[in-house]
Design a protein around this motif. Structure first.
Motif, PDB file in Angstrom:
ATOM      1  N   LEU A  44       0.858  -1.175   0.000  1.00 17.67           N
ATOM      2  CA  LEU A  44       0.000   0.000   0.000  1.00 17.67           C
ATOM      3  C   LEU A  44       0.901   1.233   0.000  1.00 17.67           C
ATOM      4  CD1 LEU A  44      -2.548  -1.030   2.789  1.00 17.67           C
ATOM      5  CD2 LEU A  44      -2.745  -1.368   0.318  1.00 17.67           C
ATOM      6  N   THR A  45       0.566   2.237  -0.804  1.00 20.48           N
ATOM      7  CA  THR A  45       1.369   3.458  -0.874  1.00 20.48           C
ATOM      8  C   THR A  45       0.454   4.664  -0.919  1.00 20.48           C
ATOM      9  OG1 THR A  45       3.024   2.270  -2.168  1.00 20.48           O
ATOM     10  CG2 THR A  45       3.196   4.645  -2.151  1.00 20.48           C
ATOM     11  N   ALA A  46       0.849   5.702  -0.201  1.00 18.08           N
ATOM     12  CA  ALA A  46       0.135   6.984  -0.242  1.00 18.08           C
ATOM     13  C   ALA A  46       1.161   8.095  -0.085  1.00 18.08           C
ATOM     14  CB  ALA A  46      -0.915   7.059   0.863  1.00 18.08           C
ATOM     15  N   GLU A  47       0.912   9.213  -0.742  1.00 14.64           N
ATOM     16  CA  GLU A  47       1.818  10.361  -0.655  1.00 14.64           C
ATOM     17  C   GLU A  47       1.027  11.624  -0.375  1.00 14.64           C
ATOM     18  OE1 GLU A  47       4.698  10.887  -3.715  1.00 14.64           O
ATOM     19  OE2 GLU A  47       5.214   8.764  -3.769  1.00 14.64           O
ATOM     20  N   THR A  48       1.687  12.545   0.333  1.00 18.55           N
ATOM     21  CA  THR A  48       1.099  13.840   0.631  1.00 18.55           C
ATOM     22  C   THR A  48       2.218  14.817   0.960  1.00 18.55           C
ATOM     23  OG1 THR A  48      -0.637  14.953   1.903  1.00 18.55           O
ATOM     24  CG2 THR A  48       0.792  13.448   3.123  1.00 18.55           C
ATOM     25  N   ASP A  49       1.873  16.076   1.051  1.00 20.20           N
ATOM     26  CA  ASP A  49       2.806  17.092   1.527  1.00 20.20           C
ATOM     27  C   ASP A  49       2.490  17.365   2.985  1.00 20.20           C
ATOM     28  OD1 ASP A  49       4.181  17.531  -0.912  1.00 20.20           O
ATOM     29  OD2 ASP A  49       2.486  18.696  -1.634  1.00 20.20           O
ATOM     30  N   TYR A  50       3.542  17.513   3.795  1.00 17.65           N
ATOM     31  CA  TYR A  50       3.335  17.754   5.218  1.00 17.65           C
ATOM     32  C   TYR A  50       4.504  18.575   5.755  1.00 17.65           C
ATOM     33  CZ  TYR A  50       1.799  16.924   9.971  1.00 17.65           C
ATOM     34  OH  TYR A  50       1.330  17.090  11.240  1.00 17.65           O
ATOM     35  N   ALA A  51       4.213  19.691   6.372  1.00 20.24           N
ATOM     36  CA  ALA A  51       5.229  20.553   7.000  1.00 20.24           C
ATOM     37  C   ALA A  51       6.370  20.882   6.049  1.00 20.24           C
ATOM     38  CB  ALA A  51       5.751  19.917   8.291  1.00 20.24           C
ATOM     39  N   GLY A  52       6.050  21.086   4.772  1.00 20.35           N
ATOM     40  CA  GLY A  52       7.059  21.449   3.791  1.00 20.35           C
ATOM     41  C   GLY A  52       7.812  20.291   3.180  1.00 20.35           C
ATOM     42  N   ALA A  53       7.489  19.072   3.579  1.00 16.42           N
ATOM     43  CA  ALA A  53       8.162  17.885   3.045  1.00 16.42           C
ATOM     44  C   ALA A  53       7.191  17.061   2.216  1.00 16.42           C
ATOM     45  CB  ALA A  53       8.712  17.031   4.177  1.00 16.42           C
ATOM     46  N   ARG A  54       7.723  16.290   1.312  1.00 16.63           N
ATOM     47  CA  ARG A  54       6.939  15.286   0.596  1.00 16.63           C
ATOM     48  C   ARG A  54       6.987  14.041   1.466  1.00 16.63           C
ATOM     49  NH1 ARG A  54       2.752  15.281  -2.181  1.00 16.63           N
ATOM     50  NH2 ARG A  54       2.450  13.406  -3.362  1.00 16.63           N
ATOM     51  N   LEU A  55       5.841  13.478   1.776  1.00 21.05           N
ATOM     52  CA  LEU A  55       5.746  12.328   2.660  1.00 21.05           C
ATOM     53  C   LEU A  55       5.232  11.133   1.876  1.00 21.05           C
ATOM     54  CD1 LEU A  55       5.779  11.192   5.560  1.00 21.05           C
ATOM     55  CD2 LEU A  55       3.435  12.000   5.770  1.00 21.05           C
ATOM     56  N   ARG A  56       5.930  10.024   1.999  1.00 24.21           N
ATOM     57  CA  ARG A  56       5.494   8.782   1.353  1.00 24.21           C
ATOM     58  C   ARG A  56       5.307   7.712   2.424  1.00 24.21           C
ATOM     59  NH1 ARG A  56       9.535   7.146  -2.642  1.00 24.21           N
ATOM     60  NH2 ARG A  56       8.520   8.719  -3.923  1.00 24.21           N
ATOM     61  N   LEU A  57       4.085   7.198   2.515  1.00 17.91           N
ATOM     62  CA  LEU A  57       3.766   6.078   3.409  1.00 17.91           C
ATOM     63  C   LEU A  57       3.743   4.813   2.569  1.00 17.91           C
ATOM     64  CD1 LEU A  57       0.637   7.424   5.346  1.00 17.91           C
ATOM     65  CD2 LEU A  57       2.989   7.433   6.112  1.00 17.91           C
ATOM     66  N   THR A  58       4.389   3.773   3.062  1.00 21.38           N
ATOM     67  CA  THR A  58       4.358   2.487   2.377  1.00 21.38           C
ATOM     68  C   THR A  58       4.109   1.402   3.405  1.00 21.38           C
ATOM     69  OG1 THR A  58       5.977   3.283   0.754  1.00 21.38           O
ATOM     70  CG2 THR A  58       5.590   0.920   0.824  1.00 21.38           C
ATOM     71  N   GLY A  59       3.132   0.568   3.134  1.00 18.41           N
ATOM     72  CA  GLY A  59       2.828  -0.556   4.009  1.00 18.41           C
ATOM     73  C   GLY A  59       3.006  -1.866   3.270  1.00 18.41           C
ATOM     74  N   TYR A  60       3.683  -2.803   3.907  1.00 21.55           N
ATOM     75  CA  TYR A  60       3.902  -4.135   3.338  1.00 21.55           C
ATOM     76  C   TYR A  60       3.189  -5.156   4.200  1.00 21.55           C
ATOM     77  CZ  TYR A  60       7.764  -1.730   1.023  1.00 21.55           C
ATOM     78  OH  TYR A  60       8.521  -0.845   0.292  1.00 21.55           O
ATOM     79  N   GLY A  61       2.469  -6.050   3.561  1.00 16.24           N
ATOM     80  CA  GLY A  61       1.778  -7.102   4.295  1.00 16.24           C
ATOM     81  C   GLY A  61       1.762  -8.378   3.489  1.00 16.24           C
ATOM     82  N   ARG A  62       1.579  -9.448   4.178  1.00 17.52           N
ATOM     83  CA  ARG A  62       1.531 -10.745   3.513  1.00 17.52           C
ATOM     84  C   ARG A  62       0.185 -10.939   2.832  1.00 17.52           C
ATOM     85  NH1 ARG A  62       4.304 -14.267   8.301  1.00 17.52           N
ATOM     86  NH2 ARG A  62       6.263 -13.142   8.208  1.00 17.52           N
ATOM     87  N   ILE A  63       0.232 -11.588   1.697  1.00 16.86           N
ATOM     88  CA  ILE A  63      -0.997 -12.001   1.018  1.00 16.86           C
ATOM     89  C   ILE A  63      -1.374 -13.346   1.645  1.00 16.86           C
ATOM     90  CG2 ILE A  63      -2.038 -12.733  -1.146  1.00 16.86           C
ATOM     91  CD1 ILE A  63      -0.025 -10.841  -2.561  1.00 16.86           C
TER      92      ILE A  63
END
Length: 106
Positions: free
Chosen positions: A78-97
């Motif tokens: 799972l991946t999501a991106e946003t801007d936060y406090a002047g930074a580019r933020l990338r969240l990545t979640g890994y899980g087992r299928i």
């Protein structure tokens, strides 16, 4: 080639400092800050999609903003991106299928 000064990383480091206060109650992610992408802060969650979802929700990201793909046959990403406090933020979640189980009716 010379390396940029530490102050080039101010945006992601500031975001991280804000997170340490505002979101101290959330699961600690794996963190990545790099001089290659000096405005990017990466937060990744390995085998912790619940942690990913908690951060997504805390940051106000909608479920529709999350992209999904699979790595091989065992890992969902799972991946999501946003801007936060002047930074580019990338969240990545890994899980087992979950493995498909084939059962017989008894």
């Amino acid at each position: 080639m010379s390396m940029p000064p530490l102050k080039a990383l101010n945006a992601p480091l500031l975001a991280l400092r804000v997170f340490s206060v505002e979101f101290a109650h959330l699961s600690a992610p794996c963190l990545s800050v790099s001089t290659v992408y000096p405005d990017l802060l990466e937060l990744s969650f390995h085998d912790d999609l619940g942690g990913f979802e908690a951060w997504r929700d805390a940051l106000g990201l909608t479920p529709e903003s999350v992209s999904y793909h699979e790595q091989g046959t065992h890992t969902r990403v799972l991946t999501a991106e946003t801007d936060y406090a002047g930074a580019r933020l990338r969240l990545t979640g890994y899980g087992r299928i979950p493995a498909l189980t084939q059962g017989r009716a008894s």
